[in-house]
Motif scaffolding. Sequence first.
Motif, PDB file in Angstrom:
ATOM      1  N   HIS A  98       0.834  -1.211   0.000  1.00 38.54           N
ATOM      2  CA  HIS A  98       0.000   0.000   0.000  1.00 38.54           C
ATOM      3  C   HIS A  98       0.870   1.263   0.000  1.00 38.54           C
ATOM      4  O   HIS A  98       0.558   2.236  -0.696  1.00 38.54           O
ATOM      5  N   GLU A  99       1.944   1.275   0.781  1.00 34.27           N
ATOM      6  CA  GLU A  99       2.808   2.465   0.804  1.00 34.27           C
ATOM      7  C   GLU A  99       3.485   2.683  -0.541  1.00 34.27           C
ATOM      8  O   GLU A  99       3.704   3.819  -0.954  1.00 34.27           O
ATOM      9  N   TRP A 100       3.805   1.622  -1.223  1.00 31.32           N
ATOM     10  CA  TRP A 100       4.425   1.732  -2.543  1.00 31.32           C
ATOM     11  C   TRP A 100       3.411   2.264  -3.560  1.00 31.32           C
ATOM     12  O   TRP A 100       3.751   3.107  -4.400  1.00 31.32           O
ATOM     13  N   ALA A 101       2.177   1.783  -3.453  1.00 29.26           N
ATOM     14  CA  ALA A 101       1.144   2.223  -4.392  1.00 29.26           C
ATOM     15  C   ALA A 101       0.778   3.689  -4.185  1.00 29.26           C
ATOM     16  O   ALA A 101       0.237   4.334  -5.090  1.00 29.26           O
ATOM     17  N   MET A 102       1.080   4.229  -3.003  1.00 30.20           N
ATOM     18  CA  MET A 102       0.769   5.637  -2.732  1.00 30.20           C
ATOM     19  C   MET A 102       1.741   6.589  -3.409  1.00 30.20           C
ATOM     20  O   MET A 102       1.483   7.799  -3.458  1.00 30.20           O
ATOM     21  N   VAL A 103       2.857   6.050  -3.921  1.00 29.00           N
ATOM     22  CA  VAL A 103       3.828   6.921  -4.593  1.00 29.00           C
ATOM     23  C   VAL A 103       4.071   6.483  -6.044  1.00 29.00           C
ATOM     24  O   VAL A 103       4.954   7.024  -6.717  1.00 29.00           O
ATOM     25  N   HIS A 104       3.292   5.520  -6.517  1.00 27.58           N
ATOM     26  CA  HIS A 104       3.471   5.045  -7.897  1.00 27.58           C
ATOM     27  C   HIS A 104       3.274   6.187  -8.892  1.00 27.58           C
ATOM     28  O   HIS A 104       2.306   6.950  -8.821  1.00 27.58           O
ATOM     29  N   GLY A 105       4.217   6.305  -9.794  1.00 29.88           N
ATOM     30  CA  GLY A 105       4.114   7.335 -10.829  1.00 29.88           C
ATOM     31  C   GLY A 105       4.451   8.730 -10.360  1.00 29.88           C
ATOM     32  O   GLY A 105       4.298   9.687 -11.137  1.00 29.88           O
ATOM     33  N   GLN A 106       4.950   8.864  -9.129  1.00 26.46           N
ATOM     34  CA  GLN A 106       5.282  10.177  -8.588  1.00 26.46           C
ATOM     35  C   GLN A 106       6.780  10.429  -8.697  1.00 26.46           C
ATOM     36  O   GLN A 106       7.591   9.505  -8.553  1.00 26.46           O
ATOM     37  N   ASP A 140      -8.881   2.936   4.009  1.00 27.41           N
ATOM     38  CA  ASP A 140      -8.144   4.147   4.356  1.00 27.41           C
ATOM     39  C   ASP A 140      -6.696   4.110   3.904  1.00 27.41           C
ATOM     40  O   ASP A 140      -6.000   5.123   3.986  1.00 27.41           O
ATOM     41  N   ALA A 141      -6.212   2.969   3.438  1.00 26.25           N
ATOM     42  CA  ALA A 141      -4.940   2.925   2.707  1.00 26.25           C
ATOM     43  C   ALA A 141      -5.208   3.051   1.211  1.00 26.25           C
ATOM     44  O   ALA A 141      -4.560   3.847   0.516  1.00 26.25           O
ATOM     45  N   PHE A 142      -6.174   2.306   0.728  1.00 26.62           N
ATOM     46  CA  PHE A 142      -6.486   2.297  -0.707  1.00 26.62           C
ATOM     47  C   PHE A 142      -6.844   3.690  -1.220  1.00 26.62           C
ATOM     48  O   PHE A 142      -6.473   4.064  -2.346  1.00 26.62           O
ATOM     49  N   ARG A 143      -7.509   4.485  -0.413  1.00 29.00           N
ATOM     50  CA  ARG A 143      -7.943   5.802  -0.903  1.00 29.00           C
ATOM     51  C   ARG A 143      -6.780   6.755  -1.158  1.00 29.00           C
ATOM     52  O   ARG A 143      -6.950   7.782  -1.822  1.00 29.00           O
ATOM     53  N   PHE A 144      -5.596   6.407  -0.643  1.00 32.06           N
ATOM     54  CA  PHE A 144      -4.422   7.249  -0.882  1.00 32.06           C
ATOM     55  C   PHE A 144      -3.555   6.735  -2.029  1.00 32.06           C
ATOM     56  O   PHE A 144      -2.509   7.321  -2.318  1.00 32.06           O
ATOM     57  N   PHE A 145      -3.971   5.664  -2.690  1.00 29.01           N
ATOM     58  CA  PHE A 145      -3.232   5.202  -3.865  1.00 29.01           C
ATOM     59  C   PHE A 145      -3.241   6.315  -4.927  1.00 29.01           C
ATOM     60  O   PHE A 145      -4.224   7.057  -5.060  1.00 29.01           O
ATOM     61  N   THR A 146      -2.160   6.394  -5.678  1.00 32.33           N
ATOM     62  CA  THR A 146      -2.164   7.331  -6.799  1.00 32.33           C
ATOM     63  C   THR A 146      -3.137   6.839  -7.875  1.00 32.33           C
ATOM     64  O   THR A 146      -3.519   5.670  -7.906  1.00 32.33           O
ATOM     65  N   ASP A 147      -3.526   7.727  -8.736  1.00 33.02           N
ATOM     66  CA  ASP A 147      -4.471   7.356  -9.792  1.00 33.02           C
ATOM     67  C   ASP A 147      -3.931   6.199 -10.632  1.00 33.02           C
ATOM     68  O   ASP A 147      -4.685   5.299 -11.027  1.00 33.02           O
ATOM     69  N   SER A 148      -2.631   6.208 -10.875  1.00 31.68           N
ATOM     70  CA  SER A 148      -2.054   5.160 -11.720  1.00 31.68           C
ATOM     71  C   SER A 148      -2.003   3.807 -11.021  1.00 31.68           C
ATOM     72  O   SER A 148      -1.986   2.765 -11.681  1.00 31.68           O
ATOM     73  N   ALA A 149      -2.006   3.802  -9.694  1.00 26.23           N
ATOM     74  CA  ALA A 149      -1.926   2.543  -8.942  1.00 26.23           C
ATOM     75  C   ALA A 149      -3.294   2.002  -8.549  1.00 26.23           C
ATOM     76  O   ALA A 149      -3.439   0.800  -8.308  1.00 26.23           O
ATOM     77  N   ARG A 150      -4.302   2.864  -8.512  1.00 28.92           N
ATOM     78  CA  ARG A 150      -5.611   2.424  -8.000  1.00 28.92           C
ATOM     79  C   ARG A 150      -6.164   1.261  -8.819  1.00 28.92           C
ATOM     80  O   ARG A 150      -6.720   0.310  -8.265  1.00 28.92           O
ATOM     81  N   GLY A 151      -6.004   1.318 -10.118  1.00 30.15           N
ATOM     82  CA  GLY A 151      -6.526   0.257 -10.965  1.00 30.15           C
ATOM     83  C   GLY A 151      -5.756  -1.046 -10.855  1.00 30.15           C
ATOM     84  O   GLY A 151      -6.229  -2.084 -11.327  1.00 30.15           O
ATOM     85  N   LEU A 152      -4.583  -1.019 -10.206  1.00 31.65           N
ATOM     86  CA  LEU A 152      -3.782  -2.229 -10.046  1.00 31.65           C
ATOM     87  C   LEU A 152      -4.231  -3.061  -8.842  1.00 31.65           C
ATOM     88  O   LEU A 152      -3.838  -4.219  -8.726  1.00 31.65           O
ATOM     89  N   ASN A 153      -5.032  -2.459  -7.957  1.00 36.20           N
ATOM     90  CA  ASN A 153      -5.483  -3.194  -6.774  1.00 36.20           C
ATOM     91  C   ASN A 153      -6.559  -4.197  -7.175  1.00 36.20           C
ATOM     92  O   ASN A 153      -7.502  -3.855  -7.911  1.00 36.20           O
ATOM     93  N   THR A 154      -6.432  -5.426  -6.692  1.00 37.99           N
ATOM     94  CA  THR A 154      -7.401  -6.467  -7.065  1.00 37.99           C
ATOM     95  C   THR A 154      -8.705  -6.345  -6.295  1.00 37.99           C
ATOM     96  O   THR A 154      -9.684  -7.013  -6.634  1.00 37.99           O
ATOM     97  N   LEU A 155      -8.734  -5.519  -5.247  1.00 38.51           N
ATOM     98  CA  LEU A 155      -9.930  -5.326  -4.432  1.00 38.51           C
ATOM     99  C   LEU A 155     -10.411  -3.886  -4.578  1.00 38.51           C
ATOM    100  O   LEU A 155      -9.653  -3.000  -4.955  1.00 38.51           O
ATOM    101  N   ARG A 156     -11.673  -3.658  -4.241  1.00 37.39           N
ATOM    102  CA  ARG A 156     -12.251  -2.324  -4.310  1.00 37.39           C
ATOM    103  C   ARG A 156     -12.946  -1.971  -2.990  1.00 37.39           C
ATOM    104  O   ARG A 156     -14.153  -1.780  -2.936  1.00 37.39           O
ATOM    105  N   PRO A 157     -12.185  -1.858  -1.913  1.00 37.37           N
ATOM    106  CA  PRO A 157     -12.809  -1.474  -0.643  1.00 37.37           C
ATOM    107  C   PRO A 157     -13.340  -0.049  -0.713  1.00 37.37           C
ATOM    108  O   PRO A 157     -12.760   0.815  -1.390  1.00 37.37           O
ATOM    109  N   ALA A 158     -14.435   0.206  -0.025  1.00 40.45           N
ATOM    110  CA  ALA A 158     -15.038   1.537   0.000  1.00 40.45           C
ATOM    111  C   ALA A 158     -15.356   1.905   1.442  1.00 40.45           C
ATOM    112  O   ALA A 158     -15.355   1.060   2.343  1.00 40.45           O
TER     113      ALA A 158
END
Length: 302
Positions: free
Chosen positions: A129-137, A170-188
């Motif tokens: 999750h921490e890696w996905a928060m900086v993907h593409g940055q 609350d981790a997933f919502r901080f993913f970058t736009d480019s990483a959000r689609g890589l997550n296999t789950l869609r928690p809300a």
Amino acid sequence: MLAAVPTVVLDDADLAGRTLAHEARWERLVGPYAKRRSRGERHPVHDFLFTYYAERPGRLRRWHPGHGVSLPAGAPHAAWRGYATDPATGRVVVPDTFLAERRVLVTTLHRLLRATERRPAHTGCFGLHEWAMVHGQADGDVRHALPLRLGSAGTDRVVEGHRIACSHFDAFRFFTDSARGLNTLRPASEDRADFEQPGCLHAGMDLYKHAYRLSPLVDSDLVLDCFALAADIRVLDMRASPYDLTGVPGVDPAPVRIETADGKREYAAAQAAFAARAAPLRRRLAAWCERLLEADAVAAAT
């Protein structure tokens, strides 16, 4: 009567002793942050417990016995949020009206805690999750004022080369736009109870949030127990992150290299250990919720 359920009655000596013990523990756990803040110093790992989480250090210092306990007349709690003085006795309690105002919160947290408890702990997310928060940055655009140990391109390769299965909204919502689609789950936000699982580091840290949100309905010993767990989990969370912790005071700078097989094994073992530590705290919080809901039902019926 302000409380419709039987109460534990504390005298002045009980109150003084428990307050002193709590404040001494607060000093060990929270005091270093309070001192840093007074000097205007920041800490990229530990400050998360006071910036991401909203409870103020001063409020954590107050000792609360929890709902169903009667405190002596003149207790300082009388001036604190959530307390009232019983005009019949002069003693200080958390009134049933305060509990009734928080019925929805208690019910929601109870459902989340029990749903999480029933699931097996999944230890295969490897802190991505921490890696996905900086993907593409770019290096300078990351969330924390720390360098990326693999650089931006190397960090992106780790994200893109792994299966990401973050269950924590609350981790997933901080993913970058480019990483959000890589997550296999869609928690809300509205379906946390359908996704939360006990192996998740953030689910373990969030026990602290759940506990302080219930304060003063629950005892402060439990709140600080959850805080201590969150503080330890936070260190692993950052050591397994893409950030370089070299020079960060009070933290082992050696990374948990989750991009390697050995690092994955190290992370999963630590994750399982934290899940085991969190389990009894989660049960204690859920048991408090059940007691509160029962007390609320009794009060509503009288």
